[in-house]
Design an enzyme around this catalytic site. Structure first.
Site, PDB file in Angstrom:
ATOM      1  N   GLY A  55       0.836  -1.196   0.000  1.00  0.00           N
ATOM      2  CA  GLY A  55       0.000   0.000   0.000  1.00  0.00           C
ATOM      3  C   GLY A  55       0.866   1.239   0.000  1.00  0.00           C
ATOM      4  CD  GLN A  60       3.197   5.636   2.798  1.00  0.00           C
ATOM      5  OE1 GLN A  60       2.219   5.094   2.300  1.00  0.00           O
ATOM      6  NE2 GLN A  60       4.212   4.951   3.290  1.00  0.00           N
ATOM      7  CB  CYS A 116       4.992   1.963   7.300  1.00  0.00           C
ATOM      8  SG  CYS A 116       4.489   3.472   6.466  1.00  0.00           S
ATOM      9  CG  LEU A 117       6.718   1.058   1.272  1.00  0.00           C
ATOM     10  CD1 LEU A 117       6.144   1.385  -0.100  1.00  0.00           C
ATOM     11  CD2 LEU A 117       7.888   0.090   1.147  1.00  0.00           C
ATOM     12  CG  HIS A 158      -0.767   0.853   7.274  1.00  0.00           C
ATOM     13  ND1 HIS A 158       0.183   0.344   8.132  1.00  0.00           N
ATOM     14  CD2 HIS A 158      -0.107   1.755   6.488  1.00  0.00           C
ATOM     15  CE1 HIS A 158       1.347   0.923   7.880  1.00  0.00           C
ATOM     16  NE2 HIS A 158       1.198   1.774   6.864  1.00  0.00           N
ATOM     17  CD  GLU A 159      -1.275   2.283   2.759  1.00  0.00           C
ATOM     18  OE1 GLU A 159      -0.832   3.440   2.660  1.00  0.00           O
ATOM     19  OE2 GLU A 159      -0.555   1.312   3.063  1.00  0.00           O
ATOM     20  CG  HIS A 162       0.060   6.613   5.643  1.00  0.00           C
ATOM     21  ND1 HIS A 162       1.173   7.062   6.305  1.00  0.00           N
ATOM     22  CD2 HIS A 162       0.291   5.300   5.382  1.00  0.00           C
ATOM     23  CE1 HIS A 162       2.048   6.068   6.442  1.00  0.00           C
ATOM     24  NE2 HIS A 162       1.526   4.978   5.894  1.00  0.00           N
TER      25      HIS A 162
HETATM   26 NI    NI Z   1       2.403   3.096   5.722  1.00  0.00          NI
END
Ligand code: NI
Length: 190
Positions: A55, A60, A116-117, A158-159, A162
């Site tokens: 995701g 991000q 998470c990236l 999760h997304e 963000h």
């Molecule tokens: Ni993330």
């Protein structure tokens, strides 16, 4: 050789890492559904498949707007092309694009190890709802809804966090949260 492979197109976007301030901002709703938005979603998917991740939310990649992409079920392989460059190919993929999402229903709880990236190297268990109902818009601005369970539900939550300026480490115990916050801030200075 399997000729059925999907060759990805798009550009790889730089990913912001914690504690970049863009990750703590509440993102703005998307109002223009145009070619530019389509290109952004395509580049975000390209970036996500390359990373690889399941995701990626617009904040991000430094854009504070309510958009995220995800795919919790894909087969990926890295090949070296004729020019000697590494290329990512997907044989199976199920990309989803969520714009202006709203979680309208929640059911049950589940715990899963998340990463998470934007928080490289950190993997921790996070408690989430097991099933959710989400209303959102697609790239044409059309109203959509989805009933999501398990991995898909976890990933959407999760997304969606963000978009509200919440990185998953904020959902950990105070002890762990403070530990990772200090660690990330220190790494950023080096
Ligand atoms: Ni993330």
């Amino acid at each position: 050789m399997n000729l059925d492979k999907y060759k990805l197109s798009g550009s790889e976007l730089p990913i912001s890492t914690y504690p970049d301030p863009v990750l703590s901002k509440v993102a703005e709703p998307v109002t223009a559904f145009n070619k530019e938005l389509e290109k952004l979603a395509e580049d975000m998917l390209f970036t996500m498949y390359h990373a690889p991740g399941i995701g990626l939310a617009a904040p991000q990649i430094g854009k504070s707007i309510r958009l995220f992409v995800l795919d919790v079920d894909y087969e990926r392989e890295v090949i070296t092309n004729s020019a000697g460059k590494e290329e990512v190919r997907l044989s199976e993929f199920h990309p989803l694009v969520f714009i202006n999402p709203i979680i309208t229903g929640k059911n049950g709880t589940t715990t899963h190890e998340e990463g998470c990236l934007s928080v490289p190297g950190v993997y921790e268990e996070v408690k989430r709802n097991k099933s959710i109902h989400v209303k959102y818009q697609n790239l044409k601005g059309e109203a959509q809804e989805i009933e999501a369970h398990d991995m898909l539900a976890i990933c959407i939550q999760h997304e969606n966090d963000h978009l509200d300026g919440v990185v998953f480490i904020e959902r950990l115990s105070n002890l762990k949260k403070n530990f990772y916050k200090k660690k990330m801030a220190k790494e950023k200075l080096q």
